[in-house]
Design an enzyme around this catalytic site. Structure first.
Site, PDB file in Angstrom:
ATOM      1  N   ASP A   1      -4.747  -5.040  -9.642  1.00 35.05           N
ATOM      2  CA  ASP A   1      -4.031  -3.866 -10.155  1.00 35.05           C
ATOM      3  C   ASP A   1      -3.619  -4.080 -11.610  1.00 35.05           C
ATOM      4  O   ASP A   1      -3.763  -3.183 -12.450  1.00 35.05           O
ATOM      5  CB  ASP A   1      -2.791  -3.584  -9.306  1.00 35.05           C
ATOM      6  CG  ASP A   1      -3.139  -3.310  -7.854  1.00 35.05           C
ATOM      7  OD1 ASP A   1      -4.237  -2.777  -7.612  1.00 35.05           O
ATOM      8  OD2 ASP A   1      -2.336  -3.642  -6.970  1.00 35.05           O
TER       9      ASP A   1
ATOM     10  N   GLU B   1       0.831  -1.211   0.000  1.00 35.46           N
ATOM     11  CA  GLU B   1       0.000   0.000   0.000  1.00 35.46           C
ATOM     12  C   GLU B   1       0.864   1.259   0.000  1.00 35.46           C
ATOM     13  O   GLU B   1       0.500   2.273  -0.607  1.00 35.46           O
ATOM     14  CB  GLU B   1      -0.935  -0.013   1.207  1.00 35.46           C
ATOM     15  CG  GLU B   1      -1.881  -1.208   1.276  1.00 35.46           C
ATOM     16  CD  GLU B   1      -2.710  -1.378   0.022  1.00 35.46           C
ATOM     17  OE1 GLU B   1      -3.059  -0.367  -0.613  1.00 35.46           O
ATOM     18  OE2 GLU B   1      -2.984  -2.528  -0.338  1.00 35.46           O
TER      19      GLU B   1
END
Length: 641
Positions: free
Chosen positions: A492, A415
């Site tokens: 992603d 993250e």
């Protein structure tokens, strides 16, 4: 309700009559055994008897009544009675009552009819109509006094309200428009994404004009029998003519109004007949004066052209997503229903909820009220609205999920990679919040919040989104090595590839391929087929598209890798902050990017560190497909056109 009550009363009376007719009469006094009766007859103690089948009643010489039952047919009894001069009477058998005879003879037939009606009602889905009401309209009528919604309850769609405002004036005073020869549109098509308030706006028109409101869904017209839908359309317009002036609202009209003849194998006969009947009713030989048809859909591209021509649905009203001022007005409408704290600012909440529809904002207020109720609060404060916004945007927290320290550390690096790249690349949405608390299917969340509502996206912005999407995977590779990269970046990669493919095949943002369309709206590449609006694409063109997509991905992948290597110290520091606080906001990210000491979150205390996460050998193994990292609010499927 009254009809059902009367029916049950009639049934109860009939049953009572039948039972009463078959029930035995009141027993006489002096019940005695048959043997004693015969002995009394032979002694001369019986004066008279009455024989009713096997029941014998009578009077003794002393005047005392008696009654007995003959267990079998006794031939000698009459001889004894005659010999002793006993007066003997017979009784004619009673016939059942007329009602009892009808009930007994017709009961099987009535039972079969009732079963048949039950199954017929089940086949047509109930609805409270008779068994033969297949062709009757399922439209629900709301009288002018039942509709309490007005334009004051509709906010954030000012342009749409202006478009339909003249409908209210026409329904109130038609002569004002007819004097000048003007005709009000007979059909209004409301187009917009789900949750933008199309149904609410249609109901508000009826509420303002004080006219009856018929509402029905497009799927209610179509049945398994051909011709039923057309019959229902006719019946609906007949009912509307009787209640004119009125409004007929058809929700999800694309269920019945799809283009005829589209697709392989032809169209559906029932659906096409229903659509043909609707076209005739809306533009037939008779003018439906005073009837305004309003339809709603979020797929206007699939509707039949004949449905959209002037004279039918000749006006399209776009009900779009509200802007920041519209969201503020919508929030104020929904906040009337809940007690709001003094620190709540609707304008601040509106700026932090870009892309929210009216339904989303209603859900936001409701979630905030639920958070306040669970916390024992009397009013809904700004803190509850922030929690509700995080829950809707990022998903519900899964603090009960067990993760080892190594898994939490890898998630924190992942993250942090997203956040650092997102802060450095140009024209990227600001990082709003980073969390390693599992939410939904994601182990961690990096959330971006646009500074303003975006109506289009530049090439630079799209490439920056691709770079930030690869930031998590690259952070894992930089820290742990290429062999230790996890499956957490699968979502992603999917989103980054989708953006790159659309840039090349749909949006004309590739210098090599040029401003040409190579794919449709659903992303299907025109490869190896010929369509009515497209040309055949060669294998060389398809290969060139793939090469251009890979070149675009590689360029942004290398940019993200360079950024993280140059800021490796921030990557480690942000990981430590996430391990300590679990969630960091924009102010803390500012401290980290400026290489300053990180301030603690406003709602954080030392007690939180004892309750955050778990470590040790007690781990939970997750399904690989549910371990994808989803960065909420980071990108849309396609820019607005």
């Amino acid at each position: 309700m009254v009809k059902n009550l009367i029916l049950w009363l009639v049934i109860a009376v009939v049953l009572m009559s039948v039972f009463q007719s078959f029930s035995p009469g009141e027993s006489a006094k002096g019940q005695m055994d048959y043997t004693g009766f015969v002995q009394d007859v032979r002694r001369g103690d019986i004066r008279e008897v009455t024989i009713d089948n096997q029941t014998i009643s009578g009077v003794r010489r002393s005047g005392e009544p008696f009654e007995t039952i003959m267990p079998f047919y006794d031939r000698d009894l009459m001889n004894d009675l005659v010999k002793q001069n006993v007066k003997t009477f017979g009784k004619k058998p009673e016939e059942p009552s007329f009602i009892s005879q009808i009930f007994i003879s017709w009961f099987p037939m009535l039972l079969l009819i009732g079963v048949w009606i039950f199954f017929m009602r089940q086949m047509q889905g109930g609805g409270g109509k008779g068994a033969m009401s297949f062709g009757k309209s399922k439209a629900r009528l709301m009288g002018e006094d039942q509709i309490k919604t007005t334009f004051a309850d509709v906010a954030g769609v000012d342009e749409a309200k202006e478009e339909v405002g003249e409908l209210v004036d026409y329904l109130k005073d038609p002569t004002r428009f007819q004097k000048l020869g003007g005709k009000i549109p007979t059909g209004i098509l409301m187009v917009g994404q789900p949750g933008t308030g199309k149904t609410l706006l249609a109901r508000a028109i009826a509420g303002e004009a004080k006219v009856p409101f018929f509402t029905i869904s497009g799927s209610d017209f179509v049945e398994m029998f051909v011709g039923v839908g057309a019959s229902r359309v006719r019946d609906m317009f007949e009912q509307a003519k009787k209640a004119a002036p009125c409004i007929v609202f058809i929700d999800e009209i694309d269920a019945v109004g799809r283009q005829r003849g589209a697709g392989l194998g032809g169209g559906h006969d029932e659906r096409e007949q229903t659509l043909n009947q609707m076209l005739v009713e809306m533009d037939g030989f008779e003018g439906n004066e005073g009837i305004i048809v309003i339809a709603a859909t979020n797929r206007p591209d699939v509707l039949d052209p004949a449905l959209l021509r002037p004279g039918r649905f000749d006006r399209q009203v776009v009900v779009g997503l509200p802007d920041v001022r519209g969201r503020e007005q919508i929030l104020k409408v929904h906040m009337r229903k809940v007690p709001i704290g003094d620190d709540v600012n609707a304008a601040v909440i509106a700026r932090g909820t870009p892309g929210f529809s009216g339904a989303d904002l209603s859900n936001l207020v409701n979630e905030a009220a639920l958070f306040a109720a669970r916390g024992g609060k009397r009013k809904v404060a700004m803190e509850q609205f922030e929690k509700a916004k995080d829950k809707i945007m990022m998903g519900a927290e899964r603090k009960s999920m067990v993760m080892t320290e190594s898994e939490k550390e890898m998630t924190a690096y992942h993250e942090a990679g997203h956040a650092i790249v997102g802060r450095i690349v140009p024209e990227h949405d600001p990082v709003y919040k980073v969390s390693i608390i599992p939410r939904g299917r994601a182990l961690g969340v990096t959330m971006y919040l646009p500074e303003r509502d975006r109506v289009s996206h530049s090439k630079q912005h799209l490439e920056s989104m691709i770079s930030s999407l690869f930031g998590g995977r690259i952070a894992e590779a930089v820290i742990y090595g290429d062999d230790m990269v996890t499956t957490g970046a699968s979502n992603d990669i999917e989103r980054a590839t989708d953006i790159a493919r659309k840039m090349v095949t749909q949006w004309g943002l590739s210098d090599k391929m040029g401003p040409l369309l190579y794919a449709d709206e659903e992303g299907e590449v025109f490869l190896g087929r010929t369509a009515s609006k497209t040309k055949h694409m060669s294998d060389e063109t398809a290969r060139a598209i793939d090469e251009e997509i890979k070149l675009l991905i590689d360029r942004n992948y290398q940019r993200s890798l360079t950024i993280l290597k140059e800021n490796i110290d921030i990557l480690h520091t942000m990981k430590e902050a996430l391990m300590k606080y679990e969630t960091i906001d924009a102010l803390q990210i500012d401290d980290l990017m400026a290489r300053r000491d990180v301030r603690p979150p406003a709602d954080w205390s030392n007690d939180d560190s004892a309750n955050s996460g778990s470590s040790g050998d007690d781990t939970t193994k997750m399904d690989v497909n549910k371990n994808d990292d989803k960065d909420a609010g980071s990108a849309e499927d396609a820019p607005a056109k």
